[in-house]
Motif scaffolding. Structure first.
Motif, PDB file in Angstrom:
ATOM      1  N   GLN A  56      -5.654  -0.291 -12.646  1.00 26.96           N
ATOM      2  CA  GLN A  56      -5.432  -1.293 -11.603  1.00 26.96           C
ATOM      3  C   GLN A  56      -4.686  -0.699 -10.405  1.00 26.96           C
ATOM      4  OE1 GLN A  56      -6.648  -4.412 -11.741  1.00 26.96           O
ATOM      5  NE2 GLN A  56      -7.576  -3.910 -13.706  1.00 26.96           N
ATOM      6  N   ALA A  57      -4.865  -1.317  -9.269  1.00 32.31           N
ATOM      7  CA  ALA A  57      -4.101  -0.924  -8.082  1.00 32.31           C
ATOM      8  C   ALA A  57      -2.632  -1.235  -8.338  1.00 32.31           C
ATOM      9  CB  ALA A  57      -4.605  -1.692  -6.867  1.00 32.31           C
ATOM     10  N   ARG A  58      -1.778  -0.410  -7.780  1.00 32.30           N
ATOM     11  CA  ARG A  58      -0.345  -0.621  -8.001  1.00 32.30           C
ATOM     12  C   ARG A  58       0.441  -0.062  -6.818  1.00 32.30           C
ATOM     13  NH1 ARG A  58      -2.034   3.891 -10.585  1.00 32.30           N
ATOM     14  NH2 ARG A  58      -0.618   5.643 -10.768  1.00 32.30           N
ATOM     15  N   GLU A  59       1.719  -0.347  -6.818  1.00 27.46           N
ATOM     16  CA  GLU A  59       2.581   0.156  -5.761  1.00 27.46           C
ATOM     17  C   GLU A  59       3.406   1.309  -6.326  1.00 27.46           C
ATOM     18  OE1 GLU A  59       6.306  -1.689  -3.570  1.00 27.46           O
ATOM     19  OE2 GLU A  59       4.433  -2.641  -2.925  1.00 27.46           O
ATOM     20  N   GLY A  60       3.445   2.406  -5.574  1.00 27.45           N
ATOM     21  CA  GLY A  60       4.240   3.562  -5.970  1.00 27.45           C
ATOM     22  C   GLY A  60       5.253   3.888  -4.887  1.00 27.45           C
ATOM     23  N   ARG A  61       5.901   5.030  -5.042  1.00 27.39           N
ATOM     24  CA  ARG A  61       6.901   5.462  -4.063  1.00 27.39           C
ATOM     25  C   ARG A  61       6.614   6.899  -3.654  1.00 27.39           C
ATOM     26  NH1 ARG A  61      10.180   1.754  -2.364  1.00 27.39           N
ATOM     27  NH2 ARG A  61      10.741   0.170  -3.853  1.00 27.39           N
ATOM     28  N   ASN A  62       6.769   7.166  -2.355  1.00 29.65           N
ATOM     29  CA  ASN A  62       6.670   8.527  -1.852  1.00 29.65           C
ATOM     30  C   ASN A  62       7.921   9.266  -2.336  1.00 29.65           C
ATOM     31  OD1 ASN A  62       6.964  10.863  -0.291  1.00 29.65           O
ATOM     32  ND2 ASN A  62       5.870   9.962   1.431  1.00 29.65           N
ATOM     33  N   PRO A  63       7.761  10.348  -3.105  1.00 33.49           N
ATOM     34  CA  PRO A  63       8.939  11.016  -3.652  1.00 33.49           C
ATOM     35  C   PRO A  63       9.837  11.673  -2.597  1.00 33.49           C
ATOM     36  CG  PRO A  63       6.931  12.171  -4.293  1.00 33.49           C
ATOM     37  CD  PRO A  63       6.526  10.933  -3.566  1.00 33.49           C
ATOM     38  N   GLN A  64       9.286  11.996  -1.440  1.00 38.12           N
ATOM     39  CA  GLN A  64      10.109  12.625  -0.402  1.00 38.12           C
ATOM     40  C   GLN A  64      10.937  11.613   0.371  1.00 38.12           C
ATOM     41  OE1 GLN A  64       7.238  14.820   1.904  1.00 38.12           O
ATOM     42  NE2 GLN A  64       7.578  16.683   0.693  1.00 38.12           N
ATOM     43  N   THR A  65      10.320  10.457   0.677  1.00 36.85           N
ATOM     44  CA  THR A  65      11.021   9.475   1.524  1.00 36.85           C
ATOM     45  C   THR A  65      11.476   8.240   0.765  1.00 36.85           C
ATOM     46  OG1 THR A  65       8.982   8.327   2.112  1.00 36.85           O
ATOM     47  CG2 THR A  65       9.629  10.200   3.496  1.00 36.85           C
ATOM     48  N   GLY A  66      10.879   7.992  -0.391  1.00 42.33           N
ATOM     49  CA  GLY A  66      11.214   6.781  -1.124  1.00 42.33           C
ATOM     50  C   GLY A  66      10.492   5.558  -0.611  1.00 42.33           C
ATOM     51  N   ALA A  67       9.646   5.735   0.410  1.00 45.08           N
ATOM     52  CA  ALA A  67       8.913   4.607   0.993  1.00 45.08           C
ATOM     53  C   ALA A  67       7.833   4.125   0.030  1.00 45.08           C
ATOM     54  CB  ALA A  67       8.272   5.033   2.307  1.00 45.08           C
ATOM     55  N   PRO A  68       7.638   2.813  -0.052  1.00 46.49           N
ATOM     56  CA  PRO A  68       6.589   2.298  -0.945  1.00 46.49           C
ATOM     57  C   PRO A  68       5.197   2.634  -0.395  1.00 46.49           C
ATOM     58  CG  PRO A  68       7.682   0.505   0.219  1.00 46.49           C
ATOM     59  CD  PRO A  68       8.396   1.761   0.588  1.00 46.49           C
ATOM     60  N   ILE A  69       4.287   2.951  -1.298  1.00 49.31           N
ATOM     61  CA  ILE A  69       2.895   3.219  -0.925  1.00 49.31           C
ATOM     62  C   ILE A  69       1.988   2.469  -1.880  1.00 49.31           C
ATOM     63  CG2 ILE A  69       3.315   5.484   0.113  1.00 49.31           C
ATOM     64  CD1 ILE A  69       2.354   6.744  -2.501  1.00 49.31           C
ATOM     65  N   LYS A  70       0.794   2.159  -1.413  1.00 46.97           N
ATOM     66  CA  LYS A  70      -0.188   1.477  -2.264  1.00 46.97           C
ATOM     67  C   LYS A  70      -1.076   2.528  -2.912  1.00 46.97           C
ATOM     68  CE  LYS A  70      -0.334  -2.814   0.325  1.00 46.97           C
ATOM     69  NZ  LYS A  70       0.148  -3.772  -0.614  1.00 46.97           N
ATOM     70  N   ILE A  71      -1.226   2.446  -4.218  1.00 45.27           N
ATOM     71  CA  ILE A  71      -2.105   3.337  -4.966  1.00 45.27           C
ATOM     72  C   ILE A  71      -3.340   2.523  -5.326  1.00 45.27           C
ATOM     73  CG2 ILE A  71      -2.352   4.764  -7.021  1.00 45.27           C
ATOM     74  CD1 ILE A  71       0.736   5.044  -6.994  1.00 45.27           C
ATOM     75  N   ALA A  72      -4.500   3.003  -4.906  1.00 44.10           N
ATOM     76  CA  ALA A  72      -5.754   2.265  -5.094  1.00 44.10           C
ATOM     77  C   ALA A  72      -6.172   2.235  -6.567  1.00 44.10           C
ATOM     78  CB  ALA A  72      -6.857   2.907  -4.267  1.00 44.10           C
ATOM     79  N   ALA A  73      -6.950   1.222  -6.913  1.00 41.41           N
ATOM     80  CA  ALA A  73      -7.524   1.130  -8.256  1.00 41.41           C
ATOM     81  C   ALA A  73      -8.559   2.238  -8.413  1.00 41.41           C
ATOM     82  CB  ALA A  73      -8.183  -0.227  -8.445  1.00 41.41           C
ATOM     83  N   LYS A  74      -8.712   2.745  -9.641  1.00 37.80           N
ATOM     84  CA  LYS A  74      -9.709   3.774  -9.889  1.00 37.80           C
ATOM     85  C   LYS A  74     -10.070   3.817 -11.367  1.00 37.80           C
ATOM     86  CE  LYS A  74      -6.487   7.648 -10.432  1.00 37.80           C
ATOM     87  NZ  LYS A  74      -6.177   9.007  -9.980  1.00 37.80           N
ATOM     88  N   ASN A  75     -11.186   4.448 -11.640  1.00 38.94           N
ATOM     89  CA  ASN A  75     -11.612   4.666 -13.018  1.00 38.94           C
ATOM     90  C   ASN A  75     -11.107   6.023 -13.475  1.00 38.94           C
ATOM     91  OD1 ASN A  75     -13.057   2.249 -13.162  1.00 38.94           O
ATOM     92  ND2 ASN A  75     -14.859   3.185 -12.241  1.00 38.94           N
ATOM     93  N   VAL A  76     -10.632   6.099 -14.715  1.00 34.18           N
ATOM     94  CA  VAL A  76     -10.125   7.353 -15.270  1.00 34.18           C
ATOM     95  C   VAL A  76     -10.778   7.603 -16.624  1.00 34.18           C
ATOM     96  CG1 VAL A  76      -7.905   7.286 -14.079  1.00 34.18           C
ATOM     97  CG2 VAL A  76      -8.126   6.201 -16.291  1.00 34.18           C
ATOM     98  N   ALA A  77     -10.945   8.876 -16.952  1.00 34.87           N
ATOM     99  CA  ALA A  77     -11.497   9.253 -18.249  1.00 34.87           C
ATOM    100  C   ALA A  77     -10.393   9.185 -19.300  1.00 34.87           C
ATOM    101  CB  ALA A  77     -12.074  10.663 -18.179  1.00 34.87           C
TER     102      ALA A  77
END
Length: 90
Positions: A56-77
């Motif tokens: 599922q799509a989720r919210e993550g954090r940029n490790p350098q700035t700590g700013a929130p980023i959106k991580i897109a949904a995707k299929n994984v093996a």
């Protein structure tokens, strides 16, 4: 073990040339990828099963700035080991 070492081991175990072992391994990986790409599943009894899982799509954090980023949904093996493989590991 890397791909070259696996090809060497397959050739030795099966009594075939390294070129034939490479062709067999490439065919295996290609067919597994094609099946998973179509949303299928590959089951090798005793070894394990390859399948596709939707992340599922989720919210993550940029490790350098700590700013929130959106991580897109995707299929994984996914790989789920079989009973025989688990027995060899334990």
């Amino acid at each position: 073990m890397n791909k070259a070492e696996l090809i060497d081991a397959m050739a030795s175990d099966a009594g075939i040339s390294k070129a034939q072992a490479k062709k067999a391994l490439d065919s295996f990986t290609s067919n597994v990828a094609d099946s998973l790409g179509k949303g299928g599943r590959v089951s090798l009894v005793g070894f394990g099963s390859f399948s596709v899982s939707k992340r599922q799509a989720r919210e993550g954090r940029n490790p350098q700035t700590g700013a929130p980023i959106k991580i897109a949904a995707k299929n994984v093996a996914k790989f789920k080991p079989g009973a025989e493989l688990n027995d060899k590991l334990n």
